[in-house]
Every structure is written in C-alpha cells, then in structure tokens.
Write a protein that holds these residues in place. Structure first.
Motif, mmCIF file in Angstrom:
data_model
loop_
_atom_site.group_PDB
_atom_site.id
_atom_site.type_symbol
_atom_site.label_atom_id
_atom_site.label_comp_id
_atom_site.label_asym_id
_atom_site.label_seq_id
_atom_site.Cartn_x
_atom_site.Cartn_y
_atom_site.Cartn_z
ATOM 1 N N GLU A 51 0.818 -1.207 0.000
ATOM 2 C CA GLU A 51 0.000 0.000 0.000
ATOM 3 C C GLU A 51 0.856 1.262 0.000
ATOM 4 O OE1 GLU A 51 -3.344 0.086 -0.233
ATOM 5 O OE2 GLU A 51 -3.251 -2.097 -0.457
ATOM 6 N N ARG A 52 2.183 1.093 0.149
ATOM 7 C CA ARG A 52 3.065 2.257 0.242
ATOM 8 C C ARG A 52 4.042 2.376 -0.928
ATOM 9 N NH1 ARG A 52 2.957 1.158 6.182
ATOM 10 N NH2 ARG A 52 2.205 3.069 7.197
ATOM 11 N N ASN A 108 5.104 0.699 -5.170
ATOM 12 C CA ASN A 108 4.831 -0.166 -6.319
ATOM 13 C C ASN A 108 6.010 -1.108 -6.528
ATOM 14 O OD1 ASN A 108 4.072 -1.346 -8.721
ATOM 15 N ND2 ASN A 108 4.194 0.531 -9.952
ATOM 16 N N THR A 137 2.807 -5.635 -5.047
ATOM 17 C CA THR A 137 1.691 -4.715 -5.246
ATOM 18 C C THR A 137 0.744 -5.243 -6.312
ATOM 19 O OG1 THR A 137 3.208 -2.918 -4.692
ATOM 20 C CG2 THR A 137 1.098 -2.286 -5.634
ATOM 21 N N PHE A 162 1.207 6.593 -4.602
ATOM 22 C CA PHE A 162 1.454 6.021 -3.283
ATOM 23 C C PHE A 162 1.869 7.131 -2.327
ATOM 24 C CE2 PHE A 162 1.774 2.608 -6.286
ATOM 25 C CZ PHE A 162 1.212 1.520 -5.632
ATOM 26 N N ASP A 168 7.475 8.055 -4.432
ATOM 27 C CA ASP A 168 8.073 7.011 -5.277
ATOM 28 C C ASP A 168 9.585 6.897 -5.103
ATOM 29 O OD1 ASP A 168 5.647 6.147 -6.810
ATOM 30 O OD2 ASP A 168 5.700 8.225 -7.485
#
Length: 301
Positions: free
Chosen positions: A133-134, A136, A140, A151, A160
C-alpha cells in the motif's frame, strides 16, 4: 488505475507552460533538512517532462520506448547520459530560480532523502515490513509502472523514492566479471518488478551507464550553484557558472552554503546489497577547500 485516467484527462498537478514541472512556487522541488544547498524533485522525471526536453532541444533518445508510456508515469528506457542531458537542458530553460542548477543526486544524498527523516535502523521509510500500500513493487500486483504520486509520500514529502522505477545516481562503481572490469553507476530504490528486499533504503545496485530498460528512470535534484562537488570525493568547489534567468521565489531563498552531516558512502542502513560491502564505520567528513566561504543568502523578487 485512477492515476492513468487522470493522466489521460490532464493531470492538474503539472504545468504544461513550464515543461510539465509541478505547479507551485517551488516547481515541485522539496527542501531537505540540514541541506540548504539541495532540493529533491517531489517525483521521478515523467514521460511528459522528458518529452518536453526532446521536443524543445531536438534531442534523439536512444530508445523511443521512453516516450510511449502515459504522460505522468515515470520515464524509463533512459541511460545515464540521457538523464544528465535532461538536467543540462532544464538548467538552460530559464525556469529554474537564479543560483540553482539541475543535477542527479549521489547515492548518499539519495539514501538520506529516501528515509524521509526516519531512523537508519528501519528498512523502509516506514516502520516494519514492506507494504504494497506504500510502494509499487512486485507484491503490489500492478505489474507495470504507475503514475507518479499514486502512493504515499515519505516524511520529506517525496513520492516514489521506493519502488516504481530504479533511479540513476552520480555515484560511479565498478563490476568485475571474468577478470574484466566494467564501469557502472549506482542505482537506487527498486522498481515495480523487484522484490521487497530491493526496495530497502540501504539497498544499492549497479548498472552500466549505457543501460536502458523498462524499470530504470531518474530523479532530478537542484543544487545551489555556489556549490560544485565531485560525486566521488564530496569536495566543495568553485561557484558554478551556469546562467539562470528566473527570479528567486520564496521557496528557494534559504540557500546558505550548508554542507550538512556526512552521509555514509555505501548506505546508511544495516545491509548494503548486492556487493555486501556494508556501510563505512566512520564516514569521511566532507572537505573544505581553502577558499571556502559561507555563501550569502540569495535575495530576489
């Protein structure tokens, strides 16, 4: 993804009149505590930003795939020289404030920023295990890059830093295979296709400078141009001569020549992979040249 829909419709975070840099007085560059001379881009460089560079300058990228993703996904298929070429172009557009120049970060600057002010003992900028959830990454389940900023940001407001795409740094390296040595550049952050281990703030990888691939991009930093440093030595040098034409907005008026605390050379965390060299026990202090003077605070409209 909702981010893809927004990208197609026209993402209001980015200003097409300023080469698709983020709207706002700070141009999307975020101040880093203890480093008045450094600003990190809030997002990795996007396809729209890189396309603005290509169209304005006539630059011919080595792989046309770099322009095929949606506008506000991170650009990829870009080698180290092309990332630096973008930085050089951006410095000459006139949109940057006076006294600042565009560059890539070195790896210890990158790691410090990636932690967002959190303890070095943490593997990520959040406490605990990797969290889809935090960031990619492979767990994910997106199986591709995502629009930048989908995110949460870390404690410094940077998006990112972990996942989505690896990011080029200035830091040189060397790789030996079958008794032959190859030049490399350190890349950081992991990507959409990598495991949680690659996502750690301390994890370092190396790519040949000519590499282009589908999970490798870059992020720009701005340096106060009173500061010119060698990425390998950390040495402070003479004032940069890059010409800037924009007034200094409020967000950039705190440009004192502050070197900040020394960063470790091979990662601030407990483990540095894949070369297993580990962080230095006593990071070298940054050198001060004989002519070192603290720069006056920038002023302007």
């Amino acid at each position: 993804l909702a981010g893809d829909v927004l990208s197609r419709l026209g993402d209001p975070r980015f200003d097409p009149e300023r080469h698709f840099l983020p709207h706002g007085d700070d141009l999307g560059f975020v101040a880093i505590p203890d480093r008045d001379d450094l600003r990190f881009a809030r997002y990795p460089v996007t396809v729209a930003q890189f396309r603005a560079f290509v169209e304005d300058s006539g630059f011919a990228p080595g792989n046309p795939n770099c322009l095929r993703d949606l506008d506000h996904r991170p650009v990829r298929w870009v080698n180290h020289a092309e990332a630096l070429a973008y930085c050089g172009w951006l410095a000459g557009t006139g949109c940057l404030p006076e006294g600042w120049r565009a560059d890539l970060p070195d790896e210890h600057e990158w790691e410090h920023a990636s932690r967002g002010g959190q303890p070095k003992e943490w593997d990520y900028w959040w406490e605990g295990k990797a969290d889809p959830e935090r960031a990619n990454y492979d767990d994910t389940g997106i199986d591709d890059t995502s629009v930048v900023g989908c995110f949460p940001a870390n404690g410094y407001g940077l998006f990112d830093m972990l996942g989505n795409v690896w990011e080029w740094t200035l830091t040189p390296g060397e790789f030996e295979h079958e008794k032959q040595k190859y030049e490399t550049r350190v890349v950081r952050g992991g990507s959409w296709i990598n495991s949680a281990d690659n996502l750690r703030c301390a994890y370092r990888n190396r790519n040949h400078p000519d590499d282009r691939n589908n999970n490798l991009g870059f992020r720009v930093v701005l340096r106060c141009s009173h500061v010119l440093r060698s990425p390998s030595s950390g040495r402070v040098g003479p004032r940069d001569t890059v010409a800037h034409r924009s007034p200094v907005p409020t967000a950039f008026r705190q440009c004192g020549l502050t070197l900040g605390r020394a960063f470790t050379r091979r990662g601030e965390g407990r483990r540095t992979a894949p070369d297993r060299s580990g962080p230095l026990a006593s990071p070298p202090a940054r050198e001060r040249a004989p002519w070192f003077r603290r720069a006056p605070r920038a002023t302007g409209a």
